[in-house]
Design an enzyme around this catalytic site. Structure first.
Site, PDB file in Angstrom:
ATOM      1  N   ASN A   1       4.880  54.048  66.061  1.00 43.19           N
ATOM      2  CA  ASN A   1       4.237  55.075  65.249  1.00 43.19           C
ATOM      3  C   ASN A   1       3.441  54.499  64.080  1.00 43.19           C
ATOM      4  OD1 ASN A   1       4.168  57.865  63.795  1.00 43.19           O
ATOM      5  ND2 ASN A   1       5.261  56.513  62.369  1.00 43.19           N
TER       6      ASN A   1
ATOM      7  N   SER B   1      -3.931  59.367  68.757  1.00 42.34           N
ATOM      8  CA  SER B   1      -4.543  60.350  67.854  1.00 42.34           C
ATOM      9  C   SER B   1      -5.590  61.180  68.598  1.00 42.34           C
ATOM     10  CB  SER B   1      -5.240  59.634  66.694  1.00 42.34           C
ATOM     11  OG  SER B   1      -5.952  60.559  65.901  1.00 42.34           O
TER      12      SER B   1
ATOM     13  N   TYR C   1     -10.857  53.319  63.580  1.00 39.95           N
ATOM     14  CA  TYR C   1      -9.607  54.010  63.925  1.00 39.95           C
ATOM     15  C   TYR C   1      -9.747  54.701  65.284  1.00 39.95           C
ATOM     16  CZ  TYR C   1      -5.731  57.383  63.145  1.00 39.95           C
ATOM     17  OH  TYR C   1      -4.595  58.150  63.239  1.00 39.95           O
TER      18      TYR C   1
ATOM     19  N   ALA D   1     -11.704  53.887  67.721  1.00 39.18           N
ATOM     20  CA  ALA D   1     -11.720  52.859  68.769  1.00 39.18           C
ATOM     21  C   ALA D   1     -10.306  52.343  69.020  1.00 39.18           C
ATOM     22  CB  ALA D   1     -12.648  51.714  68.357  1.00 39.18           C
TER      23      ALA D   1
ATOM     24  N   LYS E   1      -7.423  53.847  68.443  1.00 41.49           N
ATOM     25  CA  LYS E   1      -6.530  54.852  69.046  1.00 41.49           C
ATOM     26  C   LYS E   1      -6.902  55.110  70.515  1.00 41.49           C
ATOM     27  CE  LYS E   1      -3.680  55.858  65.629  1.00 41.49           C
ATOM     28  NZ  LYS E   1      -2.270  55.448  65.702  1.00 41.49           N
TER      29      LYS E   1
HETATM   30  P1  NAP Z   1       2.097  57.811  57.102  1.00 46.40           P
HETATM   31  O1  NAP Z   1       3.021  58.767  56.457  1.00 46.40           O
HETATM   32  O2  NAP Z   1       1.180  57.004  56.281  1.00 46.40           O
HETATM   33  O3  NAP Z   1       2.969  56.878  58.045  1.00 46.40           O
HETATM   34  C1  NAP Z   1       2.585  55.632  58.506  1.00 46.40           C
HETATM   35  C2  NAP Z   1       3.770  54.715  58.357  1.00 46.40           C
HETATM   36  O4  NAP Z   1       3.456  53.459  58.957  1.00 46.40           O
HETATM   37  C3  NAP Z   1       4.105  54.452  56.896  1.00 46.40           C
HETATM   38  O5  NAP Z   1       5.452  54.801  56.672  1.00 46.40           O
HETATM   39  C4  NAP Z   1       3.865  52.963  56.714  1.00 46.40           C
HETATM   40  O6  NAP Z   1       4.865  52.445  55.859  1.00 46.40           O
HETATM   41  C5  NAP Z   1       3.966  52.434  58.142  1.00 46.40           C
HETATM   42  N1  NAP Z   1       3.143  51.250  58.340  1.00 46.40           N
HETATM   43  C6  NAP Z   1       1.830  51.105  58.034  1.00 46.40           C
HETATM   44  N2  NAP Z   1       1.423  49.874  58.337  1.00 46.40           N
HETATM   45  C7  NAP Z   1       2.505  49.226  58.847  1.00 46.40           C
HETATM   46  C8  NAP Z   1       2.725  47.911  59.337  1.00 46.40           C
HETATM   47  N3  NAP Z   1       1.741  47.004  59.360  1.00 46.40           N
HETATM   48  N4  NAP Z   1       3.953  47.585  59.774  1.00 46.40           N
HETATM   49  C9  NAP Z   1       4.959  48.484  59.746  1.00 46.40           C
HETATM   50  N5  NAP Z   1       4.816  49.736  59.302  1.00 46.40           N
HETATM   51  C10 NAP Z   1       3.600  50.096  58.852  1.00 46.40           C
HETATM   52  O7  NAP Z   1       1.145  58.574  58.142  1.00 46.40           O
HETATM   53  P2  NAP Z   1       1.440  59.487  59.422  1.00 46.40           P
HETATM   54  O8  NAP Z   1       0.395  60.512  59.406  1.00 46.40           O
HETATM   55  O9  NAP Z   1       2.864  59.874  59.508  1.00 46.40           O
HETATM   56  O10 NAP Z   1       1.078  58.457  60.570  1.00 46.40           O
HETATM   57  C11 NAP Z   1       1.952  58.122  61.635  1.00 46.40           C
HETATM   58  C12 NAP Z   1       1.121  57.836  62.870  1.00 46.40           C
HETATM   59  O11 NAP Z   1       0.461  59.055  63.282  1.00 46.40           O
HETATM   60  C13 NAP Z   1       0.020  56.820  62.669  1.00 46.40           C
HETATM   61  O12 NAP Z   1      -0.069  55.987  63.805  1.00 46.40           O
HETATM   62  C14 NAP Z   1      -1.235  57.662  62.533  1.00 46.40           C
HETATM   63  O13 NAP Z   1      -2.385  56.967  62.896  1.00 46.40           O
HETATM   64  C15 NAP Z   1      -0.895  58.778  63.506  1.00 46.40           C
HETATM   65  N6  NAP Z   1      -1.656  60.006  63.325  1.00 46.40           N
HETATM   66  C16 NAP Z   1      -1.542  60.747  62.195  1.00 46.40           C
HETATM   67  C17 NAP Z   1      -2.292  61.921  62.077  1.00 46.40           C
HETATM   68  C18 NAP Z   1      -2.224  62.790  60.853  1.00 46.40           C
HETATM   69  O14 NAP Z   1      -3.020  63.754  60.766  1.00 46.40           O
HETATM   70  N7  NAP Z   1      -1.321  62.559  59.920  1.00 46.40           N
HETATM   71  C19 NAP Z   1      -3.145  62.324  63.113  1.00 46.40           C
HETATM   72  C20 NAP Z   1      -3.233  61.555  64.251  1.00 46.40           C
HETATM   73  C21 NAP Z   1      -2.468  60.391  64.361  1.00 46.40           C
HETATM   74  P3  NAP Z   1       4.667  51.080  55.034  1.00 46.40           P
HETATM   75  O15 NAP Z   1       3.297  51.169  54.413  1.00 46.40           O
HETATM   76  O16 NAP Z   1       5.786  51.085  54.086  1.00 46.40           O
HETATM   77  O17 NAP Z   1       4.774  49.978  56.036  1.00 46.40           O
END
Ligand code: NAP
Length: 256
Positions: A91, A148, A161, A163, A165
């Site tokens: 994730n 995504s 992003y 590309a 995803k």
């Molecule tokens: P978020 O709250 O920012 O969660 C992302 C998590 O990933 C954070 O807890 C971060 O924690 C961790 N992370 C980031 N880089 C990392 C790394 N190099 N190694 C280990 N952990 C890492 O955002 P979210 O929206 O829940 O995103 C979760 C996933 O859903 C992502 O893949 C995102 O692209 C996808 N997504 C989100 C949305 C949306 O609208 N929110 C839509 C489509 C897809 P640390 O910084 O502490 O490591």
């Protein structure tokens, strides 16, 4: 209790969708290893989970999923402490807005790394443990990669992003083929706009929120639990005949 006797790893479990996934898996019986870079955020997730249960269902492992050495250490930890793994949710991810002509090479690489390379590294290292486990005993084993809506459409503001995803969605299919002989299923889930720390800044902007509502059939932003429910389904024995699929959970954005 779909996840009784289940060992699960969730990356990016310190906030947003990953935190919701960890809550759901643990609440249905899984022992969950929470992975992320920031210990404090993981501790908050673990405290909430462990506060609700008689025995601790969550533990934390700090790792940068883009770093091969960190990921190897994670795999060693899982191997030594559990000797098996049933569910992996890749994730961790994120992005920022930059157009192609303004983008530095470093930013391109960083976004590919956190969204796509991390999925490769973690799937490879932990996938080996899952394969060995599957050879020893049958049972539900699944990987779910968080892709995504952006992986399905052009993203002028987030081309790197989009590309990456799209890459996750197709990497998922390749991995599904490779692991199918062991009965390990691999699917991706593609969320639309979800209210998390990743989108918090944008969602403070009223015009941005109104535009999302206008372009989403269900006329609202999603919440992390609505994505976690689908990830839990794809991870569970209920999805036993599903592999190599992408589940779009976008409130009807793409059909508009
Ligand atoms: P978020 O709250 O920012 O969660 C992302 C998590 O990933 C954070 O807890 C971060 O924690 C961790 N992370 C980031 N880089 C990392 C790394 N190099 N190694 C280990 N952990 C890492 O955002 P979210 O929206 O829940 O995103 C979760 C996933 O859903 C992502 O893949 C995102 O692209 C996808 N997504 C989100 C949305 C949306 O609208 N929110 C839509 C489509 C897809 P640390 O910084 O502490 O490591």
């Amino acid at each position: 209790m779909r996840f009784a006797q289940t060992i699960a790893v969730v990356t990016g479990a310190g906030s947003g969708i990953g935190r919701s996934v960890a809550f759901r898996l643990a609440s249905e019986g899984a022992k969950v290893i929470l992975v992320g870079r920031t210990r404090q955020k993981l501790e908050q997730t673990a405290e909430t989970i462990n506060g609700k249960s008689r025995i601790p269902m969550a533990e934390i492992f700090t790792a940068d999923c883009t770093d091969g050495e960190d990921v190897s250490e994670l795999a060693e930890y899982v191997q030594q402490h559990y000797g098996d793994l049933h569910v992996l949710v890749n994730n961790a991810g994120g992005s920022r807005n930059t157009r192609i002509l303004e983008m530095s090479e470093t930013e391109w690489d960083e976004v590919q790394s956190v969204n796509l390379k991390s999925v490769f590294l973690v799937s490879k290292a932990l996938g080996k443990i899952m394969v060995e486990g599957a050879k020893r005993e049958e049972g539900n084993r699944a990987i779910v990669n968080v892709a995504s809506l952006s992986g399905h459409q052009a993203g002028a503001e987030i081309p790197h992003y989009s590309a990456a995803k799209a890459g996750v969605i197709n990497f998922t299919r390749s991995l599904a083929l490779e692991l199918a002989p062991y009965g390990i299923r691999v699917n991706s889930v593609s969320p639309g706009f979800v209210d998390t720390p990743l989108t918090a800044h944008g969602l403070k902007n009223d015009r941005f929120v109104k535009a999302i509502q206008r372009n989403t059939a269900l006329r609202r932003v999603g919440n992390p639990d609505e994505i976690a429910n689908v990830i839990a389904f794809a991870s569970s024995p209920e999805a036993s005949y599903m592999t190599g699929s992408d589940l779009l959970v976008d409130g009807g954005w793409l059909i508009k």
